[in-house]
Design a protein around this motif. Structure first.
Motif, PDB file in Angstrom:
ATOM      1  N   CYS A 108       0.817  -1.215   0.000  1.00 40.77           N
ATOM      2  CA  CYS A 108       0.000   0.000   0.000  1.00 40.77           C
ATOM      3  C   CYS A 108       0.850   1.264   0.000  1.00 40.77           C
ATOM      4  O   CYS A 108       0.343   2.358  -0.231  1.00 40.77           O
ATOM      5  CB  CYS A 108      -0.916   0.011   1.222  1.00 40.77           C
ATOM      6  SG  CYS A 108       0.007  -0.025   2.786  1.00 40.77           S
ATOM      7  N   GLN A 163       1.531  -6.545  -6.304  1.00 39.43           N
ATOM      8  CA  GLN A 163       0.747  -5.394  -6.735  1.00 39.43           C
ATOM      9  C   GLN A 163      -0.509  -5.214  -5.903  1.00 39.43           C
ATOM     10  O   GLN A 163      -1.263  -6.155  -5.676  1.00 39.43           O
ATOM     11  CB  GLN A 163       0.363  -5.553  -8.211  1.00 39.43           C
ATOM     12  CG  GLN A 163      -0.431  -4.374  -8.754  1.00 39.43           C
ATOM     13  CD  GLN A 163      -0.739  -4.518 -10.226  1.00 39.43           C
ATOM     14  OE1 GLN A 163      -0.270  -5.432 -10.883  1.00 39.43           O
ATOM     15  NE2 GLN A 163      -1.549  -3.613 -10.756  1.00 39.43           N
ATOM     16  N   LEU A 187      -2.013  -1.587  -6.117  1.00 40.74           N
ATOM     17  CA  LEU A 187      -2.655  -0.503  -6.851  1.00 40.74           C
ATOM     18  C   LEU A 187      -2.990  -0.953  -8.270  1.00 40.74           C
ATOM     19  O   LEU A 187      -2.135  -1.479  -8.985  1.00 40.74           O
ATOM     20  CB  LEU A 187      -1.728   0.719  -6.916  1.00 40.74           C
ATOM     21  CG  LEU A 187      -1.254   1.304  -5.579  1.00 40.74           C
ATOM     22  CD1 LEU A 187      -0.351   2.492  -5.821  1.00 40.74           C
ATOM     23  CD2 LEU A 187      -2.447   1.702  -4.724  1.00 40.74           C
ATOM     24  N   GLU A 188      -4.240  -0.737  -8.678  1.00 39.75           N
ATOM     25  CA  GLU A 188      -4.642  -1.115 -10.031  1.00 39.75           C
ATOM     26  C   GLU A 188      -4.177  -0.086 -11.054  1.00 39.75           C
ATOM     27  O   GLU A 188      -3.850  -0.426 -12.192  1.00 39.75           O
ATOM     28  CB  GLU A 188      -6.162  -1.273 -10.095  1.00 39.75           C
ATOM     29  CG  GLU A 188      -6.687  -2.462  -9.296  1.00 39.75           C
ATOM     30  CD  GLU A 188      -8.174  -2.652  -9.484  1.00 39.75           C
ATOM     31  OE1 GLU A 188      -8.766  -1.924 -10.323  1.00 39.75           O
ATOM     32  OE2 GLU A 188      -8.746  -3.520  -8.806  1.00 39.75           O
ATOM     33  N   HIS A 189      -4.158   1.177 -10.651  1.00 44.31           N
ATOM     34  CA  HIS A 189      -3.769   2.246 -11.567  1.00 44.31           C
ATOM     35  C   HIS A 189      -2.740   3.140 -10.875  1.00 44.31           C
ATOM     36  O   HIS A 189      -2.885   3.478  -9.706  1.00 44.31           O
ATOM     37  CB  HIS A 189      -4.985   3.075 -11.983  1.00 44.31           C
ATOM     38  CG  HIS A 189      -6.109   2.248 -12.541  1.00 44.31           C
ATOM     39  ND1 HIS A 189      -6.050   1.659 -13.781  1.00 44.31           N
ATOM     40  CD2 HIS A 189      -7.305   1.900 -12.008  1.00 44.31           C
ATOM     41  CE1 HIS A 189      -7.173   0.997 -14.005  1.00 44.31           C
ATOM     42  NE2 HIS A 189      -7.948   1.118 -12.939  1.00 44.31           N
ATOM     43  N   SER A 228      -7.436 -11.361  -6.500  1.00 46.66           N
ATOM     44  CA  SER A 228      -6.985 -10.383  -7.490  1.00 46.66           C
ATOM     45  C   SER A 228      -5.552  -9.914  -7.277  1.00 46.66           C
ATOM     46  O   SER A 228      -4.846  -9.620  -8.233  1.00 46.66           O
ATOM     47  CB  SER A 228      -7.922  -9.174  -7.490  1.00 46.66           C
ATOM     48  OG  SER A 228      -7.953  -8.559  -6.217  1.00 46.66           O
ATOM     49  N   MET A 229      -5.090  -9.840  -6.035  1.00 47.75           N
ATOM     50  CA  MET A 229      -3.733  -9.324  -5.821  1.00 47.75           C
ATOM     51  C   MET A 229      -2.901 -10.221  -4.919  1.00 47.75           C
ATOM     52  O   MET A 229      -1.836  -9.821  -4.456  1.00 47.75           O
ATOM     53  CB  MET A 229      -3.786  -7.908  -5.237  1.00 47.75           C
ATOM     54  CG  MET A 229      -4.447  -7.808  -3.894  1.00 47.75           C
ATOM     55  SD  MET A 229      -4.474  -6.115  -3.302  1.00 47.75           S
ATOM     56  CE  MET A 229      -5.261  -6.335  -1.713  1.00 47.75           C
TER      57      MET A 229
END
Length: 278
Positions: free
Chosen positions: A62, A84, A86-88, A154-155
């Motif tokens: 984060c 990862q 952060l997506e963007h 997802s991460m």
């Protein structure tokens, strides 16, 4: 030649810098990996880019150094020790696991001795040890244990936990008697115990020790209940908004403030980049 403790993927680092035609690269490392900063900077420089090492603390996935990267006009962030979140991001980020290359068998055998009362074992670790999970599962199965590993999301890799995210473990919590956490320190296994409310045995490959988190968990729970009781008597609350890229929850903070105000409390928003107890 003695095997290095961490696989820093230096060749991949050089190839990525060249492939992206990066000119200025910010290297971000958690404290335990900071001694390797100069070596990684040399690799970046050999690939034709200017390397800058972030000297600030790095608390997790984060805590990506995006503000620093923008201020320094870098065109690539190299982030070690996490996956990862952060997506963007405004600046491209490459993540490196920094796999720990350390034998696992002896410390897992020590943990198996502590796991004798239980049959069904949940397995969890951090990203640095993900590549060891198959061997750990084999050792546990050979000792007659039924082993469960939480699915990927997802991460997160299968079995991976973060200090702020134990969803993989929670999805299998009802199917296991106890968790085995493989990795260093008390922070993650204690979080695992609090998130699942299950017994946790930790196997620390750095110290070559296995230990229970039961006593630590009870201390934390007693402290939490005392803080809750104290908060019940409070009239004025500060709702903290974390300013780290992966910690920003402004909408949630506003909802909490409104809930406190509905309960007749005074509530104010506080924005902090570094959140400490002092």
């Amino acid at each position: 030649m003695e095997k290095e403790l961490y696989d820093l993927e230096v060749k991949r680092l050089e190839e990525e810098v060249k492939r992206r035609n990066a000119e200025r690269v910010l290297i971000q490392l958690p404290d335990g990996l900071k001694p390797y900063g100069l070596r990684l900077a040399a690799a970046v420089e050999s690939a034709g880019a200017t390397a800058i090492i972030s000297g600030d603390p790095c608390y997790g996935a984060c805590d990506v150094a995006l503000p620093e990267a923008k201020e320094l006009d870098t065109d690539l962030i190299v982030h070690y020790g996490h996956t990862q979140m952060l997506e963007h991001a405004d600046v491209p980020i490459i993540y490196f696991k920094a796999h720990v290359q350390i034998p696992v068998e002896e410390v897992v055998k020590k943990a198996i001795e502590l796991l004798k009362p239980w049959k069904k074992i949940g397995l969890a670790t951090t990203v640095q040890h993900i590549d060891d999970l198959d061997e750990i599962r084999r050792l546990l199965s050979s000792a007659g244990k039924i082993v469960r590993v939480g699915d990927a999301c997802s991460m997160l890799f299968p079995g991976q936990v973060l200090g702020c995210n134990y969803v993989n473990a929670k999805t299998i919590s009802s199917d296991v008697d106890v968790f085995l956490f493989f990795g260093g320190g008390h922070f993650h296994p204690l979080g695992l115990a609090l998130a699942t409310m299950k017994p946790v045995i930790a196997a620390d490959p750095f110290q070559q020790k296995a230990f229970s988190l039961e006593s630590d968990m009870r201390k934390i729970l007693r402290r939490r209940w005392a803080m809750i009781e104290e908060a019940k008597r409070a009239e004025i609350f500060g709702v903290i908004i974390g300013l780290k890229p992966g910690q920003k929850r402004l909408k949630t903070a506003l909802e909490i403030r409104e809930e406190l105000r509905r309960e007749g409390k005074k509530a104010y928003l506080l924005a902090l980049r570094e959140i400490t107890s002092t």
